[in-house]
Motif scaffolding. Structure first.
Motif, mmCIF file in Angstrom:
data_model
loop_
_atom_site.group_PDB
_atom_site.id
_atom_site.type_symbol
_atom_site.label_atom_id
_atom_site.label_comp_id
_atom_site.label_asym_id
_atom_site.label_seq_id
_atom_site.Cartn_x
_atom_site.Cartn_y
_atom_site.Cartn_z
ATOM 1 N N VAL A 49 -34.298 -68.051 50.904
ATOM 2 C CA VAL A 49 -34.664 -67.059 49.893
ATOM 3 C C VAL A 49 -33.579 -66.975 48.820
ATOM 4 N N SER A 50 -32.316 -66.980 49.232
ATOM 5 C CA SER A 50 -31.212 -66.971 48.260
ATOM 6 C C SER A 50 -31.278 -68.203 47.381
ATOM 7 N N GLN A 51 -31.571 -69.377 47.977
ATOM 8 C CA GLN A 51 -31.664 -70.605 47.194
ATOM 9 C C GLN A 51 -32.836 -70.541 46.224
ATOM 10 N N LEU A 52 -33.967 -70.019 46.675
ATOM 11 C CA LEU A 52 -35.140 -69.894 45.803
ATOM 12 C C LEU A 52 -34.832 -68.993 44.613
ATOM 13 N N ASP A 105 -24.934 -87.103 44.077
ATOM 14 C CA ASP A 105 -25.827 -87.590 45.111
ATOM 15 C C ASP A 105 -26.259 -86.526 46.121
ATOM 16 N N GLY A 106 -25.949 -85.272 45.870
ATOM 17 C CA GLY A 106 -26.420 -84.214 46.750
ATOM 18 C C GLY A 106 -25.592 -84.005 48.006
ATOM 19 N N HIS A 107 -24.424 -84.624 48.116
ATOM 20 C CA HIS A 107 -23.589 -84.454 49.301
ATOM 21 C C HIS A 107 -22.483 -83.430 49.060
ATOM 22 N N HIS A 108 -22.770 -82.465 48.250
ATOM 23 C CA HIS A 108 -21.778 -81.447 47.935
ATOM 24 C C HIS A 108 -21.760 -80.388 49.027
ATOM 25 N N ALA A 109 -20.632 -79.756 49.174
ATOM 26 C CA ALA A 109 -20.494 -78.692 50.167
ATOM 27 C C ALA A 109 -21.332 -77.493 49.755
ATOM 28 N N PRO A 110 -22.136 -76.947 50.664
ATOM 29 C CA PRO A 110 -22.909 -75.752 50.324
ATOM 30 C C PRO A 110 -22.004 -74.532 50.245
ATOM 31 N N TYR A 111 -22.545 -73.473 49.708
ATOM 32 C CA TYR A 111 -21.833 -72.197 49.581
ATOM 33 C C TYR A 111 -21.174 -71.792 50.890
ATOM 34 N N SER A 112 -21.879 -71.950 52.010
ATOM 35 C CA SER A 112 -21.346 -71.524 53.316
ATOM 36 C C SER A 112 -20.064 -72.281 53.681
ATOM 37 N N ALA A 113 -19.937 -73.540 53.270
ATOM 38 C CA ALA A 113 -18.717 -74.299 53.554
ATOM 39 C C ALA A 113 -17.536 -73.734 52.776
ATOM 40 N N HIS A 114 -17.787 -73.236 51.574
ATOM 41 C CA HIS A 114 -16.724 -72.612 50.785
ATOM 42 C C HIS A 114 -16.314 -71.280 51.412
ATOM 43 N N VAL A 115 -17.298 -70.499 51.854
ATOM 44 C CA VAL A 115 -16.997 -69.227 52.514
ATOM 45 C C VAL A 115 -16.181 -69.478 53.784
ATOM 46 N N LEU A 116 -16.577 -70.487 54.573
ATOM 47 C CA LEU A 116 -15.842 -70.831 55.790
ATOM 48 C C LEU A 116 -14.421 -71.262 55.454
ATOM 49 N N GLY A 117 -14.254 -72.095 54.426
ATOM 50 C CA GLY A 117 -12.921 -72.530 54.019
ATOM 51 C C GLY A 117 -12.040 -71.367 53.599
ATOM 52 N N LEU A 118 -12.611 -70.429 52.865
ATOM 53 C CA LEU A 118 -11.853 -69.229 52.466
ATOM 54 C C LEU A 118 -11.475 -68.399 53.668
ATOM 55 N N SER A 119 -12.407 -68.243 54.584
ATOM 56 C CA SER A 119 -12.151 -67.456 55.793
ATOM 57 C C SER A 119 -11.063 -68.099 56.652
ATOM 58 N N GLU A 120 -11.159 -69.410 56.860
ATOM 59 C CA GLU A 120 -10.165 -70.101 57.676
ATOM 60 C C GLU A 120 -8.792 -70.118 57.011
ATOM 61 N N ALA A 121 -8.750 -70.052 55.690
ATOM 62 C CA ALA A 121 -7.476 -69.976 54.979
ATOM 63 C C ALA A 121 -6.942 -68.546 54.960
ATOM 64 N N GLN A 122 -7.694 -67.646 55.577
ATOM 65 C CA GLN A 122 -7.346 -66.232 55.754
ATOM 66 C C GLN A 122 -7.301 -65.442 54.451
#
Length: 129
Positions: A49-52, A105-122
Motif C-alpha cells: 500500500v505504501s508503494q502504491l 537494474d532494480g537491485h537497489h536497497a529498499p527503504y527497509s534496508a536503509h531503516v535497518l542500516g540506520l538502526s544497526e548503526a544506532q
C-alpha cells in the motif's frame, strides 16, 4: 559533524551497501547527529500500500514536471547523459581511475534496508517525513 546530508544519491545503493554507509556515517558524526536523505526509494514487498501510494504520488509529480512544465523525460535525460558518461569513462580509463556507473537494474536497497542500516548503526530514529 552534526549531520550527513544526501539528496538523490542513496537510492543507488545496492542491498548490501546501506549498513556500511550508515555505520560509517555514525562513526563520522557526533552523538546525536543525524542523517537526512532527500530521495525516492522503493518500499519492500511487505508494504504494497505504501508503494502504491508512493507510485501514484510520483506519477503525479512526473506529470507535473514533464508535461506541464516541459522538463525532459528520464529517457531523454539519460540519452543526453550517456554521452557525458562515456566521455567520463574514457577520461577515467586514460587516467586509470575507477568509474562507477549508476545502476538502473532494480537491485537497489529498499527503504527497509536503509531503516535497518540506520538502526544497526544506532541512530535513534528512522522515519519518513
Amino acid at each position: 559533524m552534526d549531520a550527513v546530508v544526501s539528496t538523490t544519491a542513496l537510492h543507488w545503493l545496492t542491498i548490501a551497501e546501506p549498513q556500511d554507509f550508515y555505520a560509517g556515517s555514525a562513526g563520522s558524526s557526533r552523538s546525536g547527529g543525524a542523517v537526512l536523505n532527500g530521495d525516492n526509494m522503493p518500499y519492500d514487498r511487505s508494504r504494497p500500500v505504501s508503494q502504491l501510494l508512493a507510485d501514484r504520488r510520483r506519477q503525479a509529480d512526473l506529470h507535473d514536471a514533464f508535461e506541464l512544465r516541459g522538463v525532459k523525460t528520464y529517457d531523454a535525460w539519460w540519452q543526453e547523459a550517456q554521452y557525458r558518461l562515456e566521455a567520463r569513462a574514457e577520461a577515467a580509463e586514460r587516467l586509470r581511475l575507477p568509474v562507477r556507473r549508476p545502476r538502473r537494474d532494480g537491485h537497489h536497497a529498499p527503504y527497509s534496508a536503509h531503516v535497518l542500516g540506520l538502526s544497526e548503526a544506532q541512530f535513534g530514529e528512522a522515519a519518513t517525513i
